[in-house]
Design an enzyme around this catalytic site. Structure first.
Site, PDB file in Angstrom:
ATOM      1  N   GLN A   1      -4.205  -4.996   7.079  1.00  0.00           N
ATOM      2  CA  GLN A   1      -5.164  -6.025   6.647  1.00  0.00           C
ATOM      3  C   GLN A   1      -4.969  -7.339   7.392  1.00  0.00           C
ATOM      4  OE1 GLN A   1      -7.620  -5.165   4.834  1.00  0.00           O
ATOM      5  NE2 GLN A   1      -6.881  -3.280   3.890  1.00  0.00           N
TER       6      GLN A   1
ATOM      7  N   LYS B   1     -10.285  -0.729  10.797  1.00  0.00           N
ATOM      8  CA  LYS B   1     -10.480  -1.897   9.917  1.00  0.00           C
ATOM      9  C   LYS B   1     -10.802  -3.146  10.737  1.00  0.00           C
ATOM     10  CE  LYS B   1      -7.128  -0.217   6.507  1.00  0.00           C
ATOM     11  NZ  LYS B   1      -7.879   0.230   5.337  1.00  0.00           N
TER      12      LYS B   1
ATOM     13  N   ASP C   1       3.343  -4.091   8.052  1.00  0.00           N
ATOM     14  CA  ASP C   1       2.116  -3.329   7.868  1.00  0.00           C
ATOM     15  C   ASP C   1       0.974  -4.306   8.152  1.00  0.00           C
ATOM     16  OD1 ASP C   1      -0.225  -2.339   6.836  1.00  0.00           O
ATOM     17  OD2 ASP C   1       0.649  -1.546   4.998  1.00  0.00           O
TER      18      ASP C   1
ATOM     19  N   HIS D   1       0.884  -1.184   0.000  1.00  0.00           N
ATOM     20  CA  HIS D   1       0.000   0.000   0.000  1.00  0.00           C
ATOM     21  C   HIS D   1       0.918   1.230   0.000  1.00  0.00           C
ATOM     22  CE1 HIS D   1      -2.662   2.988   1.923  1.00  0.00           C
ATOM     23  NE2 HIS D   1      -3.685   2.230   1.589  1.00  0.00           N
TER      24      HIS D   1
ATOM     25  N   CYS E   1      -4.857   2.456  -3.541  1.00  0.00           N
ATOM     26  CA  CYS E   1      -3.633   3.025  -2.940  1.00  0.00           C
ATOM     27  C   CYS E   1      -2.458   2.054  -3.090  1.00  0.00           C
ATOM     28  CB  CYS E   1      -3.821   3.375  -1.469  1.00  0.00           C
ATOM     29  SG  CYS E   1      -5.115   4.554  -1.168  1.00  0.00           S
TER      30      CYS E   1
HETATM   31  C1  LIG Z   1      -2.249  -2.838   3.482  1.00  0.00           C
HETATM   32  C2  LIG Z   1      -2.598  -1.465   3.965  1.00  0.00           C
HETATM   33  N1  LIG Z   1      -1.652  -0.710   4.522  1.00  0.00           N
HETATM   34  C3  LIG Z   1      -1.888   0.513   4.986  1.00  0.00           C
HETATM   35  C4  LIG Z   1      -3.149   1.063   4.906  1.00  0.00           C
HETATM   36  C5  LIG Z   1      -3.375   2.429   5.448  1.00  0.00           C
HETATM   37  O1  LIG Z   1      -4.262   2.385   6.503  1.00  0.00           O
HETATM   38  P1  LIG Z   1      -4.776   3.742   7.164  1.00  0.00           P
HETATM   39  O2  LIG Z   1      -5.443   4.507   6.077  1.00  0.00           O
HETATM   40  O3  LIG Z   1      -5.716   3.305   8.218  1.00  0.00           O
HETATM   41  O4  LIG Z   1      -3.574   4.435   7.679  1.00  0.00           O
HETATM   42  C6  LIG Z   1      -4.180   0.331   4.308  1.00  0.00           C
HETATM   43  C7  LIG Z   1      -5.518   0.907   4.150  1.00  0.00           C
HETATM   44  O5  LIG Z   1      -6.275   0.580   3.291  1.00  0.00           O
HETATM   45  C8  LIG Z   1      -3.900  -0.965   3.832  1.00  0.00           C
HETATM   46  O6  LIG Z   1      -4.845  -1.708   3.265  1.00  0.00           O
END
Ligand SMILES: Cc1ncc(COP(=O)(O)O)c(C=O)c1O
Length: 400
Positions: free
Chosen positions: A194, A217, A191, A114, A358
């Protein structure tokens, strides 16, 4: 016993009749979490760790209890190992800003990240000349560990990898990658945006150094999330912001930071959200993460099987549901995925996401998709009938 119908009763928003398949963007929130947040506003609305009056004491107590609950949820040894922040993005940026980078250092990242776990490292490269090596996967999101063995060397300072791809749904072997990182003295950041909502998380077992995740999430309020910081990194990890609440002492010439986690939580924190996230963890614990995983597999199975059988529909990510979570991206012929999502919403009451999610490097490098794809993502409140409804809607759209 896992009973999806009784879980659904905790989510009154479902009575609106929408089939919500966008939990990877943000999950729904059960009534228990909403009420817990309201309890703060109605019963003891005050700042935390600052006052001696009863509201402040009550708010501080609930805020601290939430810290303990969330730390336990990810298997952290103590509350000092958990900085409660707004989201995954903030956690990743905290690590990027804290480490002392030089031209000689290397960061190892992957093609399926992401943007939050990608552009952050591009910026470190731009600012400090740090080397950045991107490990590639197959189009399904499978990695060859030998590629990590090759990329990670003694100059590697950080390996930053997602646990689960938000586009492919694939599960990345973070424990094995972490072992390779540690053999070379590199730190490992995961990260967990998910991964934490879907897979039982135990940071002591995976031995990662940092784990960033988002409360919104995993049934928690928006504006809630956290960063796990391993014991060995606690003293050297710098807060992203400093100010009120982060200090042990201040004089005209100097300051001493407070002990963790307080040193990481500058200013008035997201009090209601943190208290709400604590309640979300309690909720998930009551359901049981093993039940969450089992239900996820059932939903993933139905989703992948159903979508792949439709003529003219391309499904991305692993074909075997055991290698993924309940999340599938797809395209219907050459239809614009935004039109697919809009049709699903307006004609079938089904909410899915569309676009590049993203994750432009993944979308461009692995699939060269200009408009991205559509994504259906599930969580504990989704039923198999809802998946069937999505599959027949996609079938109809593909036929027309
Ligand atoms: C794999 C992953 N990393 C990071 C993020 C970023 O999360 P946040 O917007 O809650 O900071 C997301 C959000 O969709 C994600 O799916």
């Amino acid at each position: 016993m896992f009973d999806v119908q009784s879980i659904r009763e905790d989510f009154p928003i479902l009575e609106k009749g929408v089939i919500y398949l966008d939990s990877a963007a943000s999950s729904l929130t059960p009534e228990q979490v909403v009420l817990k947040e309201m309890e703060f506003y109605r019963e003891y609305r005050a700042n935390v760790e600052r006052g001696v009056h009863r509201f402040s004491r009550m708010a501080s107590e609930e805020y601290e209890k939430a810290h303990e609950e969330i730390a336990r949820f990810i298997g952290a040894p103590g509350v000092e190992n958990l900085a409660l922040l707004s989201n995954t993005t903030e956690g990743i940026n905290l690590v990027a800003n804290s480490l002392d980078w030089s031209k000689e250092d290397k960061i190892v990242n992957t093609v399926i990240e992401h943007h939050s776990n990608f552009i952050t490292w591009l910026r470190v490269r731009q600012r400090h000349g740090t080397k950045l090596e991107v490990v590639r996967s197959t189009p399904e999101g499978f990695f060859d560990l030998a590629d990590f063995e090759k990329a990670i060397d003694d100059s590697t300072k950080l390996v930053a990898v997602t646990h689960v791809s938000n586009v492919l749904g694939c599960i990345v072997p973070i424990k094995e990658i972490c072992e390779i990182a540690h053999e070379h003295g590199a730190k490992m950041l995961v990260d967990g945006a998910q991964g934490v909502p879907h897979i039982h998380t135990d940071v002591m077992d995976s031995k990662v150094d940092f784990l960033a995740f988002s409360g919104h999430k995993m049934l928690g309020p928006t504006g809630s999330g956290g960063l796990y910081i391993a014991e060995a990194e606690l003293a050297s990890t710098e807060p992203l912001c400093i100010g009120g609440g982060t200090i042990a002492d201040v004089s005209l010439d100097d300051y001493v930071l407070a002990v963790p986690p307080m040193k990481f939580e500058a200013g008035t924190p997201n009090i209601a959200q943190v208290i709400g996230l604590g309640e979300a963890c309690r909720y998930l614990n009551r359901v049981g993460m093993d039940n969450v995983e089992k239900w996820d597999l059932k939903l993933a199975n139905r989703l992948i099987e159903g979508l792949t059988e439709i003529e003219g529909v391309e499904v991305y990510g692993p074909k075997d549901p055991r290698q993924r979570v309940g999340l599938a991206t797809f395209n219907i012929g050459d239809m614009n995925p935004h039109d697919v999502a809009l049709t699903l919403d307006t004609e079938y009451n089904i909410a899915v996401r569309s676009g590049h999610h993203c994750a432009l490097p993944l979308i461009k490098e692995l699939f060269n998709l200009k408009e991205g794809n559509a994504r259906a993502s599930t969580y504990i409140y989704n039923t198999l009938e809802e998946i069937d409804a999505l599959v027949s809607a996609v079938e109809e759209i593909a036929r027309d």
